[in-house]
Scaffold this active site. Structure first.
Site, PDB file in Angstrom:
ATOM      1  N   ILE A   1     -15.583  20.224 128.556  1.00  0.00           N
ATOM      2  CA  ILE A   1     -15.803  19.205 129.652  1.00  0.00           C
ATOM      3  C   ILE A   1     -14.177  18.819 129.994  1.00  0.00           C
ATOM      4  CG2 ILE A   1     -16.363  16.922 130.169  1.00  0.00           C
ATOM      5  CD1 ILE A   1     -18.783  17.289 128.093  1.00  0.00           C
ATOM      6  N   PRO A   2     -13.632  19.030 131.223  1.00  0.00           N
ATOM      7  CA  PRO A   2     -12.470  19.055 131.390  1.00  0.00           C
ATOM      8  C   PRO A   2     -11.633  17.688 131.501  1.00  0.00           C
ATOM      9  CG  PRO A   2     -13.433  19.731 133.382  1.00  0.00           C
ATOM     10  CD  PRO A   2     -14.299  19.642 132.302  1.00  0.00           C
ATOM     11  N   CYS A   3     -11.871  16.798 130.545  1.00  0.00           N
ATOM     12  CA  CYS A   3     -11.375  15.459 130.637  1.00  0.00           C
ATOM     13  C   CYS A   3      -9.714  15.459 130.837  1.00  0.00           C
ATOM     14  CB  CYS A   3     -11.533  14.523 129.658  1.00  0.00           C
ATOM     15  SG  CYS A   3     -10.966  15.119 127.903  1.00  0.00           S
ATOM     16  N   HIS A   4      -9.020  16.683 130.769  1.00  0.00           N
ATOM     17  CA  HIS A   4      -7.472  16.611 131.043  1.00  0.00           C
ATOM     18  C   HIS A   4      -7.252  16.574 132.515  1.00  0.00           C
ATOM     19  CE1 HIS A   4      -8.973  20.846 130.764  1.00  0.00           C
ATOM     20  NE2 HIS A   4      -8.096  21.086 131.897  1.00  0.00           N
TER      21      HIS A   4
END
Lengths: 273, 192
Positions: A175-178
């Site tokens: 999950i690309p929270c970056h």
């Protein structure tokens, strides 16, 4: 029709008791893997392995419901202890990640946000899930502010809660929270090894962080095109196509709209008219 | 063994599920193995049996779980899945006449260092497995339930939905068919 009694008499007839004994000998013990594999399949236990990523080796845990955790790999014992404390489930080192799941995770790490990666969402609030699913909509090479997520999920005032939910993301990279950053140009915090790793991942995905920060420091938040009169978030793929001589910067959505620009329908920097 | 388990499953499925698997894994695996004739198929079938049970128990109200008779219930799932798997991957050796010829092949090279009694046991297991696999479903399944799983005829009737008399006749006929097949292979071995 032959009538048969249930007692042992008929079994002795013609030496059938010997057959009966041979059949009873066919009982076997279950394989040692059956119990642990079944518990993993039911999501009552997890397995993990290490994967190599851009920010170094990480531990990935999974069960029959999907991926349950991803964290930097320091020490298997430390990881197992933390996992048990957080999830209250047994965990053991897996022989190998299941093929399909492994391929899906690798594709996701390579930037394919559309590939389906099953995730174990148990114990997560609907708000957290909404935040993480919205983060998944951000393409590789682009970033969005926390406030964008808050507005998109229908809680425009919950910007701080969005930050908390992203910090609690159990499976960063998958999950690309970056790809969620602060609106004031700061890169923001990152659970998987801090801002240095966040910067490295975004740079590898093609985000020009220097320009982004420079623009934010000058007070500008949006880019528009004076030919289309559409304004975008700076990393939107449409914003990146605007040539320098047609590029216009805006400090706010209201400023852009007052100048007669409408919001991009792809990156949705504001509620599109 | 089953006395408390349904009550515990009804109270907290996730907490009691491990005990369900632990207590029933050998019999579920044995049914699956004897119906499919293949250990890796059997392990998949056994895991599938428990997963189906887990999902079903998750949907049943607690009072229904408390009343469940776990032995025949799990056997029903195992028979359905094992039978389907057997039909899809039926072992090549179903001709009883082939058995005598193939028995010698059981002693594979890897068995050379194994103690004699262990080799003999393996050979015997393979022999009876082949005989069972060659039987029609109507005899094979009741025999496996009756002798491998040790179900009562009443429990078998619950599993297979057939009257006691029919099941007793099928078991009896199945035993006689096995006896005949076994004797036939013995004679062939002696005359070989």
């Amino acid at each position: 029709m032959t009538r048969v009694s249930s007692g042992p008499a008929y079994l002795n007839e013609g030496g059938l008791a010997q057959i009966e004994a041979a059949l009873r000998d066919l009982r076997v013990a279950a394989p040692v893997t059956l119990l642990p594999d079944t518990l993993v399949a039911a999501g009552l236990a997890d397995q993990y392995t290490s994967l190599h990523t851009l920010v170094g080796p990480v531990f990935v845990a999974w069960n029959g419901r999907g991926v349950s955790a991803l964290t930097l790999a320091e020490d298997p014992a430390v990881f197992e202890t933390r996992f048990r404390a957080e999830f209250a489930r047994p965990i053991s080192r897996g022989r190998a990640i299941p093929d399909q799941l492994g391929r899906a995770i690798q594709s996701r790490l390579a930037g394919d946000r559309l590939v389906k990666v099953p995730v174990d969402w148990r114990g997560r609030t609907s708000f957290e899930q909404a935040v993480w699913k919205k983060a998944l909509e951000i393409p590789a090479g682009e970033v969005r502010p926390y406030s964008w997520i808050a507005r998109e999920i229908g809680h425009p005032k919950a910007v701080r809660a969005v930050g908390t939910a992203l910090a609690r993301n159990p499976i960063p990279l998958v999950i690309p929270c970056h790809r969620v950053v602060r609106a004031d140009g700061h890169i923001g915090e990152y659970g998987l090894g801090g801002p240095t790793n966040k910067r490295a991942i975004l740079a590898a995905e093609g985000v020009d962080i220097g320009s982004l920060e420079q623009m934010a420091q000058s007070g500008m938040r949006y880019l528009g095109s004076d030919t289309t009169r559409i304004f975008c978030l700076p990393t939107c793929r449409h914003a990146r196509r605007i040539t320098l001589r047609h590029r216009v910067s805006f400090p706010s959505e209201m400023g852009a709209q007052a100048a007669g620009y409408r919001a991009c329908k792809v990156c949705r920097p504001a509620v599109a008219a | 063994m089953d006395d408390q388990l349904p009550m515990l499953l009804g109270r907290d499925l996730d907490a009691a599920f491990e005990r369900l698997v632990r207590e029933h894994q050998a019999r579920v695996f044995s049914i699956a193995l004897r119906l499919t004739g293949n250990a890796s198929d059997a392990e998949e079938v056994a895991q599938d049996v428990f997963m189906r049970a887990y999902r079903a128990l998750g949907e049943y109200p607690p009072e229904r779980i408390r009343e469940l008779r776990l032995r025949p219930w799990l056997a029903t799932i195992a028979v359905n899945l094992g039978r389907n798997r057997f039909r899809r991957h039926r072992p090549a050796t179903t001709d009883l006449d082939d058995i005598a010829r193939s028995r010698a092949g059981d002693l594979a090279a890897g068995d050379r260092d194994t103690p004699h009694h262990e080799v003999a046991r393996r050979e015997s297991t393979a022999h009876w497995q082949r005989l069972i696999s060659a039987l029609p479903d109507r005899y094979r399944v009741p025999l496996v339930l009756r002798y491998v799983d040790d179900l009562t005829f009443t429990e078998m009737s619950e599993v297979l939905g057939q009257p006691l008399g029919t099941l007793k006749a099928q078991v009896y006929r199945g035993l006689r068919l096995l006896r005949a097949a076994h004797d036939s292979t013995e004679r062939k071995e002696l005359s070989a």
